[in-house]
Scaffold this motif. Structure first.
Motif, PDB file in Angstrom:
ATOM      1  N   ASP A 204       1.447 -77.279  32.188  1.00 62.01           N
ATOM      2  CA  ASP A 204       2.084 -76.234  32.990  1.00 62.01           C
ATOM      3  C   ASP A 204       3.604 -76.336  32.921  1.00 62.01           C
ATOM      4  N   ALA A 205       4.121 -77.577  32.954  1.00 60.49           N
ATOM      5  CA  ALA A 205       5.569 -77.750  32.835  1.00 60.49           C
ATOM      6  C   ALA A 205       6.062 -77.281  31.464  1.00 60.49           C
ATOM      7  N   PHE A 206       5.279 -77.563  30.419  1.00 58.65           N
ATOM      8  CA  PHE A 206       5.639 -77.109  29.074  1.00 58.65           C
ATOM      9  C   PHE A 206       5.644 -75.590  29.000  1.00 58.65           C
ATOM     10  N   ASP A 207       4.605 -74.955  29.555  1.00 57.65           N
ATOM     11  CA  ASP A 207       4.555 -73.491  29.539  1.00 57.65           C
ATOM     12  C   ASP A 207       5.729 -72.888  30.300  1.00 57.65           C
ATOM     13  N   GLY A 208       6.069 -73.481  31.454  1.00 59.26           N
ATOM     14  CA  GLY A 208       7.220 -72.982  32.203  1.00 59.26           C
ATOM     15  C   GLY A 208       8.519 -73.139  31.435  1.00 59.26           C
ATOM     16  N   MET A 209       8.666 -74.281  30.761  1.00 58.54           N
ATOM     17  CA  MET A 209       9.875 -74.500  29.963  1.00 58.54           C
ATOM     18  C   MET A 209       9.984 -73.487  28.833  1.00 58.54           C
ATOM     19  N   VAL A 210       8.870 -73.219  28.151  1.00 57.74           N
ATOM     20  CA  VAL A 210       8.890 -72.258  27.042  1.00 57.74           C
ATOM     21  C   VAL A 210       9.168 -70.852  27.560  1.00 57.74           C
ATOM     22  N   ALA A 211       8.613 -70.520  28.733  1.00 55.53           N
ATOM     23  CA  ALA A 211       8.876 -69.200  29.305  1.00 55.53           C
ATOM     24  C   ALA A 211      10.366 -69.028  29.614  1.00 55.53           C
ATOM     25  N   ARG A 212      10.973 -70.064  30.209  1.00 60.16           N
ATOM     26  CA  ARG A 212      12.415 -69.972  30.480  1.00 60.16           C
ATOM     27  C   ARG A 212      13.218 -69.926  29.185  1.00 60.16           C
ATOM     28  N   LEU A 213      12.788 -70.704  28.188  1.00 56.49           N
ATOM     29  CA  LEU A 213      13.471 -70.681  26.894  1.00 56.49           C
ATOM     30  C   LEU A 213      13.371 -69.308  26.247  1.00 56.49           C
TER      31      LEU A 213
ATOM     32  N   ARG B  97      -3.459 -82.852  21.977  1.00 56.66           N
ATOM     33  CA  ARG B  97      -3.541 -82.134  20.704  1.00 56.66           C
ATOM     34  C   ARG B  97      -3.099 -80.688  20.866  1.00 56.66           C
ATOM     35  N   ARG B  98      -3.548 -80.067  21.951  1.00 56.10           N
ATOM     36  CA  ARG B  98      -3.152 -78.678  22.184  1.00 56.10           C
ATOM     37  C   ARG B  98      -1.656 -78.580  22.484  1.00 56.10           C
ATOM     38  N   LEU B  99      -1.134 -79.569  23.195  1.00 58.43           N
ATOM     39  CA  LEU B  99       0.304 -79.585  23.437  1.00 58.43           C
ATOM     40  C   LEU B  99       1.089 -79.757  22.132  1.00 58.43           C
ATOM     41  N   THR B 100       0.594 -80.597  21.244  1.00 61.05           N
ATOM     42  CA  THR B 100       1.257 -80.783  19.953  1.00 61.05           C
ATOM     43  C   THR B 100       1.243 -79.494  19.144  1.00 61.05           C
ATOM     44  N   GLU B 101       0.089 -78.820  19.105  1.00 63.44           N
ATOM     45  CA  GLU B 101       0.004 -77.556  18.380  1.00 63.44           C
ATOM     46  C   GLU B 101       0.941 -76.509  18.991  1.00 63.44           C
ATOM     47  N   ALA B 102       0.998 -76.477  20.317  1.00 58.18           N
ATOM     48  CA  ALA B 102       1.902 -75.523  20.963  1.00 58.18           C
ATOM     49  C   ALA B 102       3.363 -75.858  20.660  1.00 58.18           C
ATOM     50  N   SER B 103       3.692 -77.143  20.667  1.00 58.27           N
ATOM     51  CA  SER B 103       5.067 -77.538  20.362  1.00 58.27           C
ATOM     52  C   SER B 103       5.458 -77.138  18.947  1.00 58.27           C
ATOM     53  N   ARG B 104       4.547 -77.347  17.997  1.00 61.06           N
ATOM     54  CA  ARG B 104       4.838 -76.944  16.621  1.00 61.06           C
ATOM     55  C   ARG B 104       4.971 -75.436  16.503  1.00 61.06           C
ATOM     56  N   ALA B 105       4.129 -74.701  17.221  1.00 60.43           N
ATOM     57  CA  ALA B 105       4.236 -73.237  17.173  1.00 60.43           C
ATOM     58  C   ALA B 105       5.554 -72.769  17.759  1.00 60.43           C
ATOM     59  N   VAL B 106       5.960 -73.384  18.881  1.00 57.96           N
ATOM     60  CA  VAL B 106       7.226 -72.994  19.504  1.00 57.96           C
ATOM     61  C   VAL B 106       8.403 -73.369  18.611  1.00 57.96           C
ATOM     62  N   SER B 107       8.348 -74.563  17.991  1.00 50.73           N
ATOM     63  CA  SER B 107       9.445 -74.973  17.124  1.00 50.73           C
ATOM     64  C   SER B 107       9.567 -74.088  15.897  1.00 50.73           C
ATOM     65  N   SER B 108       8.472 -73.422  15.492  1.00 52.40           N
ATOM     66  CA  SER B 108       8.527 -72.496  14.365  1.00 52.40           C
ATOM     67  C   SER B 108       8.976 -71.102  14.767  1.00 52.40           C
ATOM     68  N   GLY B 109       9.214 -70.892  16.068  1.00 52.16           N
ATOM     69  CA  GLY B 109       9.739 -69.609  16.528  1.00 52.16           C
ATOM     70  C   GLY B 109       8.788 -68.789  17.359  1.00 52.16           C
ATOM     71  N   ALA B 110       7.554 -69.225  17.556  1.00 54.88           N
ATOM     72  CA  ALA B 110       6.586 -68.466  18.354  1.00 54.88           C
ATOM     73  C   ALA B 110       6.773 -68.783  19.831  1.00 54.88           C
ATOM     74  N   LEU B 111       7.792 -68.183  20.431  1.00 56.71           N
ATOM     75  CA  LEU B 111       8.102 -68.471  21.834  1.00 56.71           C
ATOM     76  C   LEU B 111       7.118 -67.823  22.797  1.00 56.71           C
ATOM     77  N   ASP B 112       6.219 -66.982  22.284  1.00 52.98           N
ATOM     78  CA  ASP B 112       5.193 -66.388  23.146  1.00 52.98           C
ATOM     79  C   ASP B 112       3.937 -67.241  23.221  1.00 52.98           C
ATOM     80  N   HIS B 113       3.918 -68.375  22.509  1.00 57.89           N
ATOM     81  CA  HIS B 113       2.741 -69.255  22.515  1.00 57.89           C
ATOM     82  C   HIS B 113       2.725 -70.087  23.792  1.00 57.89           C
ATOM     83  N   ARG B 114       1.531 -70.216  24.392  1.00 58.28           N
ATOM     84  CA  ARG B 114       1.362 -71.007  25.606  1.00 58.28           C
ATOM     85  C   ARG B 114       0.153 -71.926  25.448  1.00 58.28           C
TER      86      ARG B 114
END
Length: 393
Positions: free
Chosen positions: A126-135, A94-111
């Protein structure tokens, strides 16, 4: 995005699965009781010296109602407990889904920042957070690049507009001078655009690599840039000894001495030629002027993976470059404060293009400041065997 019809949630399916396991387990227990206990109890009144003994009917009458209630309680506990347990297990998703939606809306600082010991869900988070950080880093770099590119392209366009406005406002000016200045400004805009295209192409993987000898590319680059070096009084020296002292006195004549060792690698000949040309041109342009020199060397190296590495080394005299700014020199449009800016220096994309080409070829780029001024740029690329030439009949 795929349009899917709504279906039962994973949590509900897991809860029903847990409840199903409980129901099946209870049914098996009741079956075991019937098969291995009640079936061996006789039917009918049993009279003994000790009094009346319950038969199978009495035991069934006494056992079935509590068993049914226990069965219903187990079903309810299985559903409720399964629902709660599934919710706890699926909370990281659930937290991963919420983070994915936040990132897809432009909040690239969300972890996600999932706490707890390492397991499959924590590794995924952790892999998701690393991917978002690189993105986020890539997006920030692209935004800086777009802003800098827009600024650099605006300069020649604004200059062109100013020259045209002056020509219209003051028709008495020499048209030839105006056209000559427009030609220079237009050539600078074309060079900048071509550099941007090369940088974009260099960032991709090499589609059809082939064996390339860096020493031959050095000869081509030196031959092309020799007039520029002669005009600036800078000596080009391509030396085969990659371990010689970098502070030896050099002849200030502008002749090019090409004695490089063969250095075969695999890649795009056009991109690698652009790499060598950019390094040599930067070394010539950012120099001390008359009396300066540029030294170019190619060969193998045992310090970067043994016999599997070839090295291109370009050194030059020039102004002192603070070591603190060295990491920024390979970023687009970045220049050291001590480096001059004129019609030959370009837009600050030379080393950025070199870094992109090196990365696309799986190599390593090292930029260091010489003690006496200038830079020492070292490119290490994977080595390759020279192509086998067919024997002449």
């Amino acid at each position: 995005m795929t349009d899917r019809r709504p279906g039962p949630s994973v949590r509900l399916r897991l809860a029903l699965s847990y409840a199903g396991v409980v129901v099946v387990t209870a049914a098996l227990l009741l079956t075991v009781v019937w098969l291995f206990l009640l079936r061996y109890v006789p039917v009918g009144n049993l009279t003994t010296t000790g009094g009346h003994v319950p038969d199978r009917t009495d035991l069934v009458r006494a056992f079935v109602p509590p068993a049914v209630w226990a069965f219903l309680v187990l079903v309810v506990l299985g559903v409720v407990g399964g629902w709660l347990l599934a919710g706890r297990v699926l909370d990281p998703l659930r937290r991963l889904t919420e983070a994915s939606r936040a990132v897809s809306s432009g909040a690239l600082d969300h972890r996600v920042d999932l706490p707890g010991r390492r397991d499959e869900f924590r590794e995924l988070a952790d892999a998701f957070d690393g991917m978002v950080a690189r993105l986020a880093a890539d997006v920030a770099e692209q935004q800086r690049f777009a802003a800098n590119a827009s600024h650099e392209l605006r300069t020649p366009l604004a200059t062109t507009r100013a020259l045209l406005e002056v020509a219209v406002r003051e028709p008495g000016n020499d048209p030839a001078a105006v056209l000559d200045r427009l030609r220079v400004v237009n050539e600078r805009a074309i060079d900048l655009t071509e550099s941007l295209l090369v940088l974009a192409r260099a960032g991709r993987r090499v589609p059809d690599p082939e064996p390339v000898d860096l020493s031959l590319l050095v000869e081509d680059a030196v031959e092309t840039l020799l007039p520029l070096a002669e005009a600036r009084g800078v000596a080009l020296d391509a030396d085969e000894d990659a371990d010689a002292d970098a502070d030896d006195d050099r002849d200030t004549d502008t002749a090019a001495h090409v004695h490089t060792d063969a250095a075969w690698t695999t890649g795009s000949p056009a991109l690698l030629l652009q790499l060598v040309t950019n390094l040599v041109q930067n070394a010539v342009v950012h120099n001390v002027g008359p009396g300066g020199w540029v030294r170019i060397r190619t060969g193998g190296s045992s310090a970067d993976g043994g016999a599997g590495t070839v090295v291109l080394l370009v050194e030059n005299t020039g102004p002192r470059v603070p070591r603190a700014v060295l990491p920024t020199l390979t970023e687009p449009f970045q220049r050291a404060a001590s480096r001059r800016r004129d019609e030959d220096t370009g837009a600050g994309l030379g080393l950025a293009i070199v870094a992109a080409i090196v990365a696309a070829h799986g190599g390593a780029l090292t930029v260091d400041a010489r003690d006496g001024g200038g830079l020492s740029v070292r490119v290490a690329l994977p080595s390759a065997s020279p192509p086998v030439r067919p024997r002449q009949p």
